[in-house]
Design an enzyme around this catalytic site. Structure first.
Site, short mmCIF file in Angstrom:
data_model
loop_
_atom_site.label_atom_id
_atom_site.label_comp_id
_atom_site.label_asym_id
_atom_site.label_seq_id
_atom_site.Cartn_x
_atom_site.Cartn_y
_atom_site.Cartn_z
N LYS A 208 0.82 -1.22 0.00
CA LYS A 208 0.00 0.00 0.00
C LYS A 208 0.85 1.27 0.00
CE LYS A 208 -3.97 -2.07 2.42
NZ LYS A 208 -4.78 -2.69 1.45
N GLU B 247 -3.19 7.47 7.33
CA GLU B 247 -3.88 8.37 6.41
C GLU B 247 -5.14 8.90 7.07
OE1 GLU B 247 -4.48 5.78 3.03
OE2 GLU B 247 -6.38 5.04 3.80
N ASN C 264 -14.57 -4.22 7.75
CA ASN C 264 -13.85 -3.84 6.52
C ASN C 264 -13.80 -4.94 5.46
OD1 ASN C 264 -13.20 -1.22 7.53
ND2 ASN C 264 -11.63 -2.18 8.77
N GLU D 119 -9.45 0.29 -6.33
CA GLU D 119 -10.43 0.60 -5.29
C GLU D 119 -10.31 2.06 -4.85
OE1 GLU D 119 -11.14 -3.69 -3.14
OE2 GLU D 119 -9.83 -2.29 -2.10
N GLU E 209 -6.39 1.18 -3.01
CA GLU E 209 -5.42 0.14 -3.39
C GLU E 209 -5.86 -0.46 -4.72
OE1 GLU E 209 -5.37 -3.54 -1.30
OE2 GLU E 209 -7.54 -3.65 -1.07
N ASN F 289 -6.21 -4.16 -6.65
CA ASN F 289 -6.16 -5.61 -6.53
C ASN F 289 -5.84 -6.19 -7.90
OD1 ASN F 289 -6.76 -5.69 -3.78
ND2 ASN F 289 -8.94 -5.46 -4.19
N PHE G 178 -21.55 -13.68 13.98
CA PHE G 178 -21.06 -14.14 12.68
C PHE G 178 -19.91 -15.14 12.81
CE2 PHE G 178 -22.99 -10.02 12.09
CZ PHE G 178 -23.87 -10.28 11.06
P1 ADP Z 1 -12.30 -8.80 -3.10
O1 ADP Z 1 -11.58 -7.50 -3.00
O2 ADP Z 1 -11.94 -9.67 -4.26
O3 ADP Z 1 -13.75 -8.67 -2.90
P2 ADP Z 1 -11.77 -9.12 -0.40
O4 ADP Z 1 -11.28 -7.73 -0.35
O5 ADP Z 1 -13.01 -9.49 0.32
O6 ADP Z 1 -11.81 -9.64 -1.89
O7 ADP Z 1 -10.63 -10.06 0.14
C1 ADP Z 1 -9.31 -9.80 -0.19
C2 ADP Z 1 -8.60 -11.11 -0.31
O8 ADP Z 1 -8.68 -11.80 0.90
C3 ADP Z 1 -9.15 -11.99 -1.39
O9 ADP Z 1 -8.07 -12.48 -2.12
C4 ADP Z 1 -9.89 -13.09 -0.68
O10 ADP Z 1 -9.67 -14.34 -1.27
C5 ADP Z 1 -9.25 -13.08 0.68
N1 ADP Z 1 -10.27 -13.25 1.68
C6 ADP Z 1 -11.48 -12.68 1.73
N2 ADP Z 1 -12.17 -13.05 2.80
C7 ADP Z 1 -11.36 -13.90 3.46
C8 ADP Z 1 -11.49 -14.63 4.65
N3 ADP Z 1 -12.58 -14.60 5.38
N4 ADP Z 1 -10.46 -15.39 5.04
C9 ADP Z 1 -9.37 -15.44 4.30
N5 ADP Z 1 -9.18 -14.79 3.17
C10 ADP Z 1 -10.15 -14.03 2.74
P1 ADP Z 2 -7.82 -4.24 2.21
O1 ADP Z 2 -6.52 -4.45 1.52
O2 ADP Z 2 -7.86 -4.92 3.53
O3 ADP Z 2 -8.98 -4.51 1.32
P2 ADP Z 2 -8.42 -1.40 1.86
O4 ADP Z 2 -7.41 -0.32 1.92
O5 ADP Z 2 -8.93 -1.77 0.53
O6 ADP Z 2 -7.83 -2.68 2.60
O7 ADP Z 2 -9.62 -0.98 2.81
C1 ADP Z 2 -10.66 -1.87 3.14
C2 ADP Z 2 -11.86 -1.09 3.65
O8 ADP Z 2 -11.53 -0.30 4.81
C3 ADP Z 2 -12.39 -0.07 2.67
O9 ADP Z 2 -13.29 -0.64 1.76
C4 ADP Z 2 -13.06 0.95 3.57
O10 ADP Z 2 -14.34 0.51 3.96
C5 ADP Z 2 -12.17 0.96 4.78
N1 ADP Z 2 -11.16 2.02 4.67
C6 ADP Z 2 -9.89 1.89 4.23
N2 ADP Z 2 -9.23 3.05 4.28
C7 ADP Z 2 -10.09 3.98 4.74
C8 ADP Z 2 -10.01 5.39 5.02
N3 ADP Z 2 -8.91 6.07 4.83
N4 ADP Z 2 -11.12 6.00 5.49
C9 ADP Z 2 -12.26 5.31 5.72
N5 ADP Z 2 -12.39 4.00 5.49
C10 ADP Z 2 -11.33 3.33 5.00
MG MG Z 3 -9.46 -3.56 -0.40
#
Ligand code: ADP
Ligand code: ADP
Ligand code: MG
Length: 666
Positions: A117, A201, A236, A276, A289, A291, A349
């Site tokens: 990141k 951030e 998240n 994203e 980020e 993916n 959950f």
């Molecule tokens: P995406 O961005 O494709 O919707 P997520 O952000 O939910 O996926 O998850 C990020 C990554 O973590 C994906 O590669 C997914 O396979 C993995 N992942 C998601 N949920 C879980 C979980 N509950 N346990 C382990 N890995 C997970």
């Molecule tokens: P990951 O790699 O675990 O998917 P992300 O950076 O994509 O991490 O963030 C996952 C989620 O966390 C986002 O979809 C958002 O809901 C929340 N989030 C991340 N960064 C911020 C931020 N700066 N402010 C508010 N929410 C955030």
């Molecule tokens: Mg993400």
């Protein structure tokens, strides 16, 4: 095109990749661990190779084993799915270097650049992509953290640079929380990713998560396939996604799409990828980020664009050019996705494991005006193990408007039958019917705001409760008629027996009369009547009915004198008595529902990561008692009743088996 490929994954995504391969006449090879011998992806593939024990580390995450399986089965390419090796730079590098083996994904340098990141934010900033305000450097110390947080302004978010899956993130509103969050984020990142670098951030309050799907070929052609909104998140992590977003206007969509492509170009991207963004209430958007893989929620994009993303990934990997320009990419209709998890929504959950004693999906269908799509990796009789992600299926709906798509989703969720394990369908159903979600105004804070102490069986509205009661009476009457016919007791004298009933549901008692004209009418004691048609026959676990012209589906399970009915987020026991039985039952003692438990037992094998209470504490319903790591997730075990803690039997770091005592209550 490739003749034969290997899918280095399991579950629904392996099955989904196989489906497209089959359509394109590409032979498929599945890989499987000890735990997956009978898994659906193995059954679906043309061939399969066993790659090791259940532990992902020694099977699906083992690069040598996957490569060996590929060579042994003579495939030309490997699709990594998502998770596992999909964002592993080394894996992509090895495949790219192999002459006869292609990686169906992006170039290794793009995976590397976007996998971190901190690094990806720097690249994004240079490429002219707007990033979340903050400091794009690693935080070294408490003092450093406080200085940066004060510069940015509160609230701030502390994040792991190697983070993913919602892990290693903390929000801080003041200096004390910054120090605490800095340390705990660092620790979590170290244990989850083996990399403890964190950065800070701005925390954007009440934002939306909106992401852009892109596709690029190896010749520098790029398109964006519009957006998906994924704001409905728990810890998240996404659970409901849709496309398009109800929040975007055309100019924001275009601006986000163009920025996404700028970033992809900056790292020489090809294949499918997702950029994203987080979007604030003024529609300012900030890069989060990228993916570098196929995303879980890709089906909603496929439904609105008509483009098969897996097919595109195959074509791009094989060296074809993108077959269409940006101007051909449209948005048709509205798609929703619900992630169906093996977990108990009523108990924080918590993941649920075991055998699927019943598993029936709503049928896949597609017409001009609507579609239901199910992506699954399980089947009836199969098991959900503790080793992998607890997601068991994705249910998508597509219709011409958002409203219709939601209605279709609600109905499809009603038709989904899963028994033997707990699943989150009642929760998904409740969200789909929640006024804030329906209005299209939900932000990423939705679940926390609307379900602050967790999720509990929902109360039905007065009208819905009456519908469920009427359904129960109609079914009970069907059973009574059948019984009377069998015993030869059906006579006009007994008519009253099948026409007058007392229904008890949710402590409400109603007298109802059934009138049989052309259809059935259920008349309540206040004279409200419901016109009913029912196709239910005794023994069926789904009851399809129309009530005043509306089609409804109930999940039903017979109990003594009635039914347990699950409908939407509700789960009710409904008793139906003849008037005579009802009179007699008044004299029977009322059984108290004894649920008070004196112990917290370990619900699944796992590691205790923290104990949140002390001996002698009084706890409230919903209060966190301890956290466990199991099924690759942090699970918070919560109090199910007010109680005083008598003793604590487990320590952080303990590995427990099912039913081990964690703590006792007075
Ligand atoms: P995406 O961005 O494709 O919707 P997520 O952000 O939910 O996926 O998850 C990020 C990554 O973590 C994906 O590669 C997914 O396979 C993995 N992942 C998601 N949920 C879980 C979980 N509950 N346990 C382990 N890995 C997970
Ligand atoms: P990951 O790699 O675990 O998917 P992300 O950076 O994509 O991490 O963030 C996952 C989620 O966390 C986002 O979809 C958002 O809901 C929340 N989030 C991340 N960064 C911020 C931020 N700066 N402010 C508010 N929410 C955030
Ligand atoms: Mg993400």
């Amino acid at each position: 095109m490739f003749k034969k490929i290997l899918i280095a994954n399991r579950g629904e995504i392996a099955c989904r990749v196989i489906k497209t391969a089959r359509r394109m006449n590409i032979e498929t090879v599945a890989v499987y661990s000890d735990a997956d011998q009978d898994a659906l992806h193995v059954r679906m593939a043309d061939e399969s190779v066993h790659i090791g024990p259940a532990s992902a580390q020694e099977s699906y995450l083992s690069i040598p084993k996957i490569i060996e399986a590929a060579k042994q089965s003579d495939v030309q390419a490997i699709h990594p799915g998502y998770g596992f090796l999909s964002e592993n730079k080394e894996f992509a590098e090895i495949l790219t270097a192999e002459k006869d083996l292609e990686f169906i994904g992006p170039p290794p340098q793009a995976i590397e650049a976007m996998g971190d990141k901190i690094a990806s934010k720097k690249i994004a900033a240079v490429a002219g992509v707007t990033t979340v305000p903050g400091d794009r450097n690693e935080i070294e110390s408490d003092e450093d953290a406080i200085r940066v947080a004060n510069e940015i302004g509160y609230p701030v978010m502390i994040k792991a640079s190697a983070g993913g899956g919602g892990k290693g993130m903390r929000i801080a509103w003041d200096e004390a929380q910054v120090i605490e969050g800095f340390q705990s984020s660092k620790n979590e990142a170290k244990s989850a990713f083996g990399d403890d670098r964190v950065f800070i951030e701005k925390f954007i309050t009440g934002p939306r998560h909106i992401e852009i799907q892109i596709l690029a070929d190896k010749y520098g052609n790029f398109v964006y396939l519009n957006e998906r909104e994924c704001s409905i998140q728990r810890r998240n992590q996404k659970i409901i996604e849709e496309a398009p977003s109800p929040f975007l206007d055309e100019s924001t969509r275009k601006a986000m799409g163009e920025q996404a492509i700028r970033l992809a170009k900056a790292v020489g991207y090809y294949s499918a990828g997702t950029v994203e963004f987080i979007v604030d209430s003024e529609r300012n958007f900030y890069f989060l980020e990228m993916n570098t893989r196929l995303q879980v929620e890709h089906p909603v994009t496929e439904l609105i664009t008509g483009i098969d993303l897996v097919e595109q990934m195959f074509r791009i990997a094989h060296g074809e050019r993108l077959g269409f320009p940006q101007s051909d990419v449209g948005i048709s209709g509205w798609a929703m996705e619900s992630r169906i998890y093996a977990e108990n929504p009523y108990r924080g959950f918590l993941p649920s494991t075991g055998r699927l004693t019943r598993y029936t999906e709503p049928p896949d269908r597609r017409s001009q005006s609507e579609a239901v799509r199910v992506d699954t990796g399980v089947y009836e009789g199969g098991t959900i193990s503790v080793h992998y992600d607890p997601m068991i299926a994705k249910l998508c709906s597509w219709a011409e408007s958002r409203e219709k798509s939601i209605a279709l989703m609600r109905n499809a969720l009603d038709c989904f039958e899963i028994d033997g394990i707990s699943c989150n369908i009642p929760f998904l159903s409740t969200v789909m019917g929640h006024p804030e979600f329906v209005s299209g105004e939900a932000t990423t804070a939705f679940i926390e705001e609307q379900f602050p102490t967790g999720f509990y069986p929902q109360d039905l509205s007065q009208d819905e409760l009456r519908q469920v009661m009427a359904a129960a009476v109609v079914m009970h009457r069907t059973v009574a008629i059948r019984a009377a016919k069998i015993s030869g007791q059906m006579s006009s004298r007994n008519q009253r027996m099948i026409d007058d009933w007392v229904v008890v549901a949710d402590k409400k008692v109603c007298r109802v009369k059934i009138e049989e004209l052309n259809d059935l009418r259920v008349r309540f004691d206040d004279d409200q009547t419901l016109a009913m048609t029912s196709e239910w026959t005794p023994g069926q676990s789904l009851a399809h009915m129309t009530i005043d012209g509306e089609s409804m589906v109930f999940k039903v399970h017979p109990i003594t004198n009635g039914f347990r009915i699950r409908y939407r987020g509700a789960d009710l026991e409904i008793q139906v008595w003849t008037s005579r039985q009802a009179e007699m039952s008044r004299h029977m003692p009322v059984k108290e529902n004894v649920t008070a438990q004196s112990k917290l037992l370990c619900p699944m094998p796992g590691l205790i990561s923290s104990i949140n209470i002390n001996v002698g504490d009084s706890v409230e319903i919903g209060q966190a008692l301890c956290t466990m790591e199991a099924m690759k997730m942090e699970n918070i075990l919560k109090a199910e009743r007010p109680a005083v803690v008598k003793s604590v039997k487990a320590q952080p770091g303990d590995i427990l088996a099912v039913d081990d005592v964690i703590m006792e209550f007075e």
